[in-house]
Design an enzyme around this catalytic site. Structure first.
Site, PDB file in Angstrom:
ATOM      1  N   LYS A  11       9.676  -4.238  -2.979  1.00 48.36           N
ATOM      2  CA  LYS A  11       9.010  -3.044  -3.499  1.00 48.36           C
ATOM      3  C   LYS A  11       8.354  -3.444  -4.811  1.00 48.36           C
ATOM      4  CE  LYS A  11      10.114   1.867  -4.309  1.00 48.36           C
ATOM      5  NZ  LYS A  11      11.242   2.847  -4.278  1.00 48.36           N
ATOM      6  N   GLY A  21      -0.028  -1.347  -5.839  1.00 51.37           N
ATOM      7  CA  GLY A  21       0.977  -2.200  -5.223  1.00 51.37           C
ATOM      8  C   GLY A  21       2.130  -2.580  -6.127  1.00 51.37           C
ATOM      9  N   ASP A  68       8.797   7.982   7.569  1.00 51.92           N
ATOM     10  CA  ASP A  68       8.712   6.562   7.205  1.00 51.92           C
ATOM     11  C   ASP A  68       9.869   6.152   6.295  1.00 51.92           C
ATOM     12  OD1 ASP A  68       7.230   8.295   5.384  1.00 51.92           O
ATOM     13  OD2 ASP A  68       6.777   6.483   4.250  1.00 51.92           O
ATOM     14  N   ARG A  80      15.333  -5.671  -1.745  1.00 55.57           N
ATOM     15  CA  ARG A  80      16.507  -4.988  -1.186  1.00 55.57           C
ATOM     16  C   ARG A  80      16.963  -5.699   0.083  1.00 55.57           C
ATOM     17  NH1 ARG A  80      12.472  -1.027   0.637  1.00 55.57           N
ATOM     18  NH2 ARG A  80      12.731   0.193  -1.256  1.00 55.57           N
TER      19      ARG A  80
END
Length: 470
Positions: A112, A125, A252, A178
């Site tokens: 992320k 981004g 999502d 993660r």
């Protein structure tokens, strides 16, 4: 130093090809300052032996790990606050690697804030450092409380000044990694359905069945739906028992293995409040605390509608309708787990759930959510501790009597856990917003990470004290 012999790369999603993901490259960050590494999680996949420099190379510069083909941005669609959006996909993250853990589970390393992808639209981004810190705290707290969750694996500050409309700017930047069982979302199926690619749906079904629900027979699509329904019901029940509000339960943000992930405007309840919301933009309370089961069920119906393109709709509906009973069953189990007592059967267990909520409802804002489970852990074996503690005055009256009698019926589960030093404290570990903001304030003002790391150390002690498994 190469990863240990316990490192077992197996990049299975990458094998699906360009219909499901796009090869991407990470951003070239000005700085890479290691702020957090999860060595316990790394040890489960054979990566704990990496030096800090190697860690930064793999999780800040994203040099591929051995046996990994390089990152891909996954393709998916989704309903966002129940409005369909075909312009989604990994816009500021990617799937970096997959490997087996010691028990043979396939696990993902996903990012992320790692830079722009074909799905970034107008986004930069990037991830704010505060957002990364908050995800570390959320995931750690949920793991401590026995909730199926992704685990924050790495947090690296990246040296950019970001402009954001929902927090003071410019603000510091970071990239998060993660570790979780799967990043295949309900929205992954929705994209294939949107383009009427039944071949892609069938490929995804077999991919998910083989890797994540192998007990389901080949070709048994309703059986796969049942497995996903049950995993989602367990996740939702554990959220409720933990007093957790995800905040953005879009299609999502739910996956096929029933794990909580991608933490944005999350909150933990300060006290029992069914209407409590986490996201400031959730004006209608769509994802309020008590509406989370409804939200998850609605999302499951969207998944079922995708699977209906290749399977019998009646059988899928039957599987879908199993959510309600599964959720109630899992909620009873979650409350018993949190109270540290054995099951006594459906009727008695449900009385205890109802009595616990009744006690909280009557006490209102005077009785915080988390301390109830801390004070009464182990059932009536903790009565002396609870009735001499800081909330003793709240443990009286009719609602408390109902709770006390319901609790007395249930025997303690692993009563030796009460010997842990945590239960000698007057207060439990919580994760309320004021503490989160104070931890960030120390970082923001003075680059003081001591409160952050001290909190994580206390949560690790609490994880061992609670001893939640499964």
């Amino acid at each position: 130093m190469p990863p240990s012999s316990a490192y077992r790369p197996e990049p299975r999603f990458f094998d699906l090809g360009p219909d499901y993901a796009d090869a991407v490259a990470a951003a070239d960050f000005p700085e890479t300052i290691l702020r957090y590494r999860n060595d316990r999680a790394a040890g489960q996949v054979g990566l704990e032996g990496l030096s800090d420099a190697e860690w930064i190379a793999h999780f800040g510069r994203f040099q591929p790990l051995p046996g990994q083909p390089g990152p891909v941005a996954m393709r998916y669609h989704g309903h966002q606050f129940r409005q369909y959006n075909p312009d989604l996909g990994d816009g500021r993250g990617f799937l970096a690697a997959q490997m087996r853990d010691a028990s043979g589970r396939l696990l993902d390393l996903g990012t992320k804030g790692s830079g722009q992808t074909p799905w970034s639209r107008n986004g930069d981004g990037r991830l704010t450092l505060k957002g990364g810190m908050r995800e570390v705290l959320a995931a750690t707290m949920l793991e401590t409380l026995g909730v199926p969750t992704s685990r924050a694996f790495s947090l690296i500050e990246t040296g950019e000044a970001l402009e954001r409309g929902d927090e003071p700017s410019p603000t510091r930047s970071a990239v998060l990694v993660r570790l979780q069982h799967s990043h295949v979302r309900f929205g992954t199926f929705q994209r294939a359905a949107y383009f009427k690619r039944t071949d892609q749906i069938e490929t995804l079904i077999e991919h998910v069945r083989t890797l994540y629900h192998p007990s389901v027979a080949t070709g048994d699509v309703p059986g796969l739906m049942t497995a996903i329904v049950e995993a989602s019901a367990k996740l939702t029940a554990r959220w409720i028992a933990a007093g957790f509000v995800h905040g953005v339960l879009n299609t999502d943000n739910l996956n096929v293995t029933g794990e909580s992930f991608d933490y944005g405007p999350w909150r933990f309840l300060p006290h029992y409040d069914p209407q409590f919301t986490a996201a400031y933009f959730d004006h209608g309370g769509l994802y309020a605390f008590a509406r989370q089961p409804e939200a998850v069920f609605w999302n499951l119906t969207q998944l079922a509608s995708c699977l209906a393109l290749v399977s019998d709709a009646k059988s899928l509906a039957d599987a879908l309708n199993g959510f309600g009973p599964a959720y109630i069953r899992e909620l009873r189990a979650a409350f018993l787990m949190r109270l540290g007592v054995h099951s006594l059967g459906e009727a008695a267990d449900q009385r205890l759930v109802d009595a616990t909520l009744g006690l909280m409802r009557e006490a209102g804002a005077d009785l915080r959510w988390e301390p109830v489970f801390f004070d009464w852990f182990g059932g009536f074996a903790s009565s002396a501790r609870a009735l001499s503690g800081p909330r003793a005055r709240l443990y009286q009256g009719e609602a408390f009597d109902v709770f006390r009698f319901a609790l007395m019926e249930h025997a303690p589960d692993r009563i030796e856990r009460l010997e842990h030093p945590m239960f000698a404290a007057r207060e439990p570990e919580e994760m309320l917003i004021d503490e989160v903001e104070a931890i960030w304030a120390a970082i923001d003002a003075d680059d003081d990470w001591a409160p952050f790391h001290a909190k994580l150390e206390r949560l690790e002690a609490a994880r061992l004290a609670w001893g939640f498994t499964g």
